[in-house]
Design a protein around this motif. Structure first.
Motif, PDB file in Angstrom:
ATOM      1  N   ARG A  69       0.912  -1.213   0.077  1.00 10.57           N
ATOM      2  CA  ARG A  69       0.116  -0.036  -0.033  1.00 10.57           C
ATOM      3  C   ARG A  69       0.891   1.217   0.000  1.00 10.57           C
ATOM      4  O   ARG A  69       0.642   2.079  -0.647  1.00 10.57           O
ATOM      5  CB  ARG A  69      -0.823   0.072   1.231  1.00 10.57           C
ATOM      6  CG  ARG A  69      -1.820   1.188   1.436  1.00 10.57           C
ATOM      7  CD  ARG A  69      -2.792   1.004   2.418  1.00 10.57           C
ATOM      8  NE  ARG A  69      -2.178   0.967   3.901  1.00 10.57           N
ATOM      9  CZ  ARG A  69      -2.908   0.575   5.050  1.00 10.57           C
ATOM     10  NH1 ARG A  69      -3.786   0.060   4.806  1.00 10.57           N
ATOM     11  NH2 ARG A  69      -1.817   0.577   5.995  1.00 10.57           N
ATOM     12  N   PHE A  70       1.969   1.213   0.838  1.00 10.97           N
ATOM     13  CA  PHE A  70       2.919   2.377   0.962  1.00 10.97           C
ATOM     14  C   PHE A  70       3.714   2.507  -0.397  1.00 10.97           C
ATOM     15  O   PHE A  70       3.590   3.790  -1.046  1.00 10.97           O
ATOM     16  CB  PHE A  70       3.800   2.044   1.925  1.00 10.97           C
ATOM     17  CG  PHE A  70       5.356   3.203   1.724  1.00 10.97           C
ATOM     18  CD1 PHE A  70       5.108   4.497   1.939  1.00 10.97           C
ATOM     19  CD2 PHE A  70       6.116   2.371   1.300  1.00 10.97           C
ATOM     20  CE1 PHE A  70       6.177   5.263   1.723  1.00 10.97           C
ATOM     21  CE2 PHE A  70       7.446   3.287   1.015  1.00 10.97           C
ATOM     22  CZ  PHE A  70       7.533   4.565   1.245  1.00 10.97           C
ATOM     23  N   LEU A  71       3.963   1.559  -1.006  1.00  9.63           N
ATOM     24  CA  LEU A  71       4.542   1.440  -2.316  1.00  9.63           C
ATOM     25  C   LEU A  71       3.853   1.897  -3.506  1.00  9.63           C
ATOM     26  O   LEU A  71       4.084   2.860  -4.201  1.00  9.63           O
ATOM     27  CB  LEU A  71       5.360   0.406  -2.636  1.00  9.63           C
ATOM     28  CG  LEU A  71       6.416  -0.253  -1.728  1.00  9.63           C
ATOM     29  CD1 LEU A  71       6.686  -1.623  -1.942  1.00  9.63           C
ATOM     30  CD2 LEU A  71       7.784   0.686  -1.976  1.00  9.63           C
ATOM     31  N   ALA A  72       2.570   1.504  -3.650  1.00  6.81           N
ATOM     32  CA  ALA A  72       1.689   1.742  -4.729  1.00  6.81           C
ATOM     33  C   ALA A  72       0.947   3.256  -4.436  1.00  6.81           C
ATOM     34  O   ALA A  72       1.043   4.134  -5.457  1.00  6.81           O
ATOM     35  CB  ALA A  72       0.551   0.695  -4.902  1.00  6.81           C
ATOM     36  N   ARG A  73       0.643   3.556  -3.472  1.00  2.92           N
ATOM     37  CA  ARG A  73      -0.172   4.691  -2.982  1.00  2.92           C
ATOM     38  C   ARG A  73       0.721   5.869  -2.788  1.00  2.92           C
ATOM     39  O   ARG A  73       0.652   6.903  -3.155  1.00  2.92           O
ATOM     40  CB  ARG A  73      -0.990   4.416  -1.896  1.00  2.92           C
ATOM     41  CG  ARG A  73      -1.906   5.589  -1.509  1.00  2.92           C
ATOM     42  CD  ARG A  73      -2.918   5.507  -0.531  1.00  2.92           C
ATOM     43  NE  ARG A  73      -1.681   5.420   0.912  1.00  2.92           N
ATOM     44  CZ  ARG A  73      -2.222   5.120   2.102  1.00  2.92           C
ATOM     45  NH1 ARG A  73      -3.420   4.943   2.491  1.00  2.92           N
ATOM     46  NH2 ARG A  73      -1.439   5.094   3.275  1.00  2.92           N
ATOM     47  N   ALA A  78       4.775   1.615  -9.917  1.00  8.87           N
ATOM     48  CA  ALA A  78       3.719   1.273 -10.618  1.00  8.87           C
ATOM     49  C   ALA A  78       4.100  -0.194 -11.018  1.00  8.87           C
ATOM     50  O   ALA A  78       3.229  -0.905 -11.718  1.00  8.87           O
ATOM     51  CB  ALA A  78       3.473   2.258 -12.028  1.00  8.87           C
ATOM     52  N   GLN A  79       5.421  -0.777 -10.743  1.00 13.98           N
ATOM     53  CA  GLN A  79       5.686  -2.355 -10.999  1.00 13.98           C
ATOM     54  C   GLN A  79       6.266  -2.924  -9.972  1.00 13.98           C
ATOM     55  O   GLN A  79       7.266  -2.373  -8.917  1.00 13.98           O
ATOM     56  CB  GLN A  79       6.384  -1.891 -12.388  1.00 13.98           C
ATOM     57  CG  GLN A  79       7.514  -1.219 -12.361  1.00 13.98           C
ATOM     58  CD  GLN A  79       8.228  -1.272 -13.906  1.00 13.98           C
ATOM     59  OE1 GLN A  79       7.650  -1.748 -14.721  1.00 13.98           O
ATOM     60  NE2 GLN A  79       9.631  -0.841 -13.836  1.00 13.98           N
ATOM     61  N   PHE A  80       5.924  -4.231  -9.813  1.00 11.20           N
ATOM     62  CA  PHE A  80       6.388  -4.937  -8.561  1.00 11.20           C
ATOM     63  C   PHE A  80       6.984  -6.361  -9.123  1.00 11.20           C
ATOM     64  O   PHE A  80       6.437  -6.974  -9.990  1.00 11.20           O
ATOM     65  CB  PHE A  80       5.519  -5.222  -7.661  1.00 11.20           C
ATOM     66  CG  PHE A  80       4.613  -4.034  -7.034  1.00 11.20           C
ATOM     67  CD1 PHE A  80       5.153  -3.641  -5.761  1.00 11.20           C
ATOM     68  CD2 PHE A  80       3.872  -2.989  -7.691  1.00 11.20           C
ATOM     69  CE1 PHE A  80       4.439  -2.650  -5.048  1.00 11.20           C
ATOM     70  CE2 PHE A  80       3.266  -1.965  -7.302  1.00 11.20           C
ATOM     71  CZ  PHE A  80       3.574  -1.694  -5.684  1.00 11.20           C
ATOM     72  N   LEU A  81       8.261  -6.550  -8.658  1.00  9.29           N
ATOM     73  CA  LEU A  81       8.887  -7.831  -8.751  1.00  9.29           C
ATOM     74  C   LEU A  81       8.755  -8.581  -7.219  1.00  9.29           C
ATOM     75  O   LEU A  81       9.715  -8.118  -6.369  1.00  9.29           O
ATOM     76  CB  LEU A  81      10.209  -7.836  -9.226  1.00  9.29           C
ATOM     77  CG  LEU A  81      11.072  -8.994  -9.467  1.00  9.29           C
ATOM     78  CD1 LEU A  81      10.486  -9.957 -10.624  1.00  9.29           C
ATOM     79  CD2 LEU A  81      12.432  -8.802  -9.966  1.00  9.29           C
ATOM     80  N   ALA A  97      -1.606  -3.559  -4.948  1.00  8.02           N
ATOM     81  CA  ALA A  97      -1.217  -2.433  -5.713  1.00  8.02           C
ATOM     82  C   ALA A  97      -2.239  -2.043  -6.611  1.00  8.02           C
ATOM     83  O   ALA A  97      -2.575  -0.661  -6.734  1.00  8.02           O
ATOM     84  CB  ALA A  97      -0.155  -3.032  -6.517  1.00  8.02           C
ATOM     85  N   GLN A  98      -2.873  -2.962  -7.223  1.00 12.03           N
ATOM     86  CA  GLN A  98      -4.007  -2.442  -8.132  1.00 12.03           C
ATOM     87  C   GLN A  98      -5.233  -1.898  -7.530  1.00 12.03           C
ATOM     88  O   GLN A  98      -5.885  -1.146  -8.161  1.00 12.03           O
ATOM     89  CB  GLN A  98      -4.534  -3.644  -9.153  1.00 12.03           C
ATOM     90  CG  GLN A  98      -3.179  -4.051 -10.050  1.00 12.03           C
ATOM     91  CD  GLN A  98      -3.149  -5.380 -10.697  1.00 12.03           C
ATOM     92  OE1 GLN A  98      -4.529  -5.750 -10.660  1.00 12.03           O
ATOM     93  NE2 GLN A  98      -2.244  -5.704 -11.439  1.00 12.03           N
ATOM     94  N   GLU A  99      -5.412  -1.868  -6.417  1.00 16.65           N
ATOM     95  CA  GLU A  99      -6.526  -1.276  -5.710  1.00 16.65           C
ATOM     96  C   GLU A  99      -6.340   0.195  -5.937  1.00 16.65           C
ATOM     97  O   GLU A  99      -7.019   1.311  -5.919  1.00 16.65           O
ATOM     98  CB  GLU A  99      -6.609  -1.551  -4.438  1.00 16.65           C
ATOM     99  CG  GLU A  99      -7.656  -0.819  -3.620  1.00 16.65           C
ATOM    100  CD  GLU A  99      -7.735  -1.310  -2.092  1.00 16.65           C
ATOM    101  OE1 GLU A  99      -8.493  -0.431  -1.071  1.00 16.65           O
ATOM    102  OE2 GLU A  99      -7.159  -2.343  -1.673  1.00 16.65           O
ATOM    103  N   TYR A 100      -4.921   0.704  -5.795  1.00 17.72           N
ATOM    104  CA  TYR A 100      -4.523   2.107  -5.633  1.00 17.72           C
ATOM    105  C   TYR A 100      -4.034   2.632  -7.119  1.00 17.72           C
ATOM    106  O   TYR A 100      -3.950   3.683  -7.368  1.00 17.72           O
ATOM    107  CB  TYR A 100      -3.456   2.041  -4.933  1.00 17.72           C
ATOM    108  CG  TYR A 100      -3.750   2.023  -3.305  1.00 17.72           C
ATOM    109  CD1 TYR A 100      -4.628   2.792  -2.615  1.00 17.72           C
ATOM    110  CD2 TYR A 100      -3.556   0.734  -2.621  1.00 17.72           C
ATOM    111  CE1 TYR A 100      -5.022   2.708  -1.283  1.00 17.72           C
ATOM    112  CE2 TYR A 100      -3.941   0.457  -1.365  1.00 17.72           C
ATOM    113  CZ  TYR A 100      -4.679   1.215  -0.729  1.00 17.72           C
ATOM    114  OH  TYR A 100      -5.245   1.101   0.410  1.00 17.72           O
TER     115      TYR A 100
END
Length: 330
Positions: A69-73, A78-81, A97-100
């Motif tokens: 949530r911190f990373l996306a919001r 916008a991209q995660f491994l 991630a896609q919620e935000y």
């Protein structure tokens, strides 16, 4: 899943259900159904030897949600491994991630073929999420995965997730793996990890011993060793702390934490941008409200075991033989 539920397609090729799997045993600790009897036996045995282990596993899932949530919001990633992603559970990385950011892209990688089978079924209709089978101990193989390369642009900031994974990297490979992964990330990227830790609490070393005894892998590292594995990445608030203290949704009394809350640590750290663009990067990563999330400390130092005058040194978190004023940061 039960032992026969998916016949005749089940199990996937190469799966040996006579041996426990880390992903399936963790699923059993969480109370999931994607495991078989030998995985449950391992989970039960470990939980008996280490009281509170099931709650610690649940806390790791909770901090995963807060970290993503911190990373996306807040950080605008916008991209995660997600390496060593394990079996799907409630609120997976891509869902949070896609919620935000509905356009957020997530590449999962795990070495368990069961994870691949379940992941592909879960993600059948997702164009922004993929799952691959690769051994995280071979970082170059991970980075060469066609699904990973086809989905993620490593020229752009990326969140590298090693949640519950880094402690399974042996001393022989951990430095090479971590340096290879760090070097592959663009400036402004983030490293998000949880790991077994050794701050002098006997249960921490017992957890690592139980893992090695049953799975052949599992190392509890000191905070100093974990800091070294981050390279030049800079911790964001609140630093490296027990998962329950990493940006909790409700207040937590740090001085009364039971031992099961202290078995692991969680941290998020950012790869610095080059000096000419650092101020711009800070503005971009601070978010629209201008919060400090994602900024480097003014001193430029990695703030791992200092801070918070209001919190005295918690003896169980202090390094055995270390300075009395040292404590995990929160």
């Amino acid at each position: 899943m039960n032992d026969t539920e998916h016949e005749p397609q089940w199990p996937p090729p190469g799966v040996d259900f006579s041996k426990p799997s880390m992903a399936r045993a963790y699923d059993a600790l969480l109370g999931g159904k994607d495991n078989v009897a030998i995985d449950r036996e391992l989970a039960d045995r470990a939980a008996t030897q280490i009281p509170g282990l099931r709650e610690a596993a649940l806390e790791q899932r909770r901090v995963l949600v807060r970290g993503v949530r911190f990373l996306a919001r807040d950080a605008g990633i916008a991209q995660f491994l997600d390496l060593g992603s394990g079996l799907p559970a409630a609120q997976n990385t891509h869902q949070v991630a896609q919620e935000y950011n509905p356009r957020a892209r997530v590449a999962y990688v795990d070495n368990d073929p069961v994870v691949l089978a379940h992941g592909r079924a879960l993600l059948a209709d997702s164009g922004n999420t993929t799952v691959s089978t690769a051994d995280v101990r071979d970082a170059r193989q991970v980075l060469r995965q066609p699904a990973v390369r086809g989905l993620l642009d490593f020229g752009q900031p990326t969140a590298l997730m090693l949640v519950g994974m880094m402690h399974y990297l042996s001393p022989e490979v951990v430095d090479d793996v971590m340096s290879t992964l760090r070097d592959a990330l663009a400036p402004g990227s983030y490293l998000f990890f949880t790991s077994m830790v050794d701050t002098g609490i006997p249960e921490q070393l017992e957890l690592a011993r139980v893992n090695r005894e049953n799975m052949g892998v599992g190392w509890a590292r000191t905070p100093e060793e974990l800091t070294r594995l981050m390279g030049d990445f800079v911790l964001v608030e609140p630093g490296m702390v027990p998962p329950v203290l990493w940006r909790p949704d409700t207040p937590v009394d740090a001085e009364t934490l039971p031992t099961d809350k202290l078995l692991t640590v969680a941290a998020v750290a950012r790869k610095p941008r080059s000096s000419p663009t650092r101020s711009t990067a800070r503005t971009q990563l601070a978010g629209k409200d201008g919060i400090q999330d994602g900024r480097e400390p003014r001193s430029g130092r990695t703030p791992i075991i200092r801070r918070a005058r209001r919190v005295r040194c918690v003896g169980r978190l202090c390094r055995r033989g270390g300075r009395e004023r040292q404590s995990a940061r929160w």
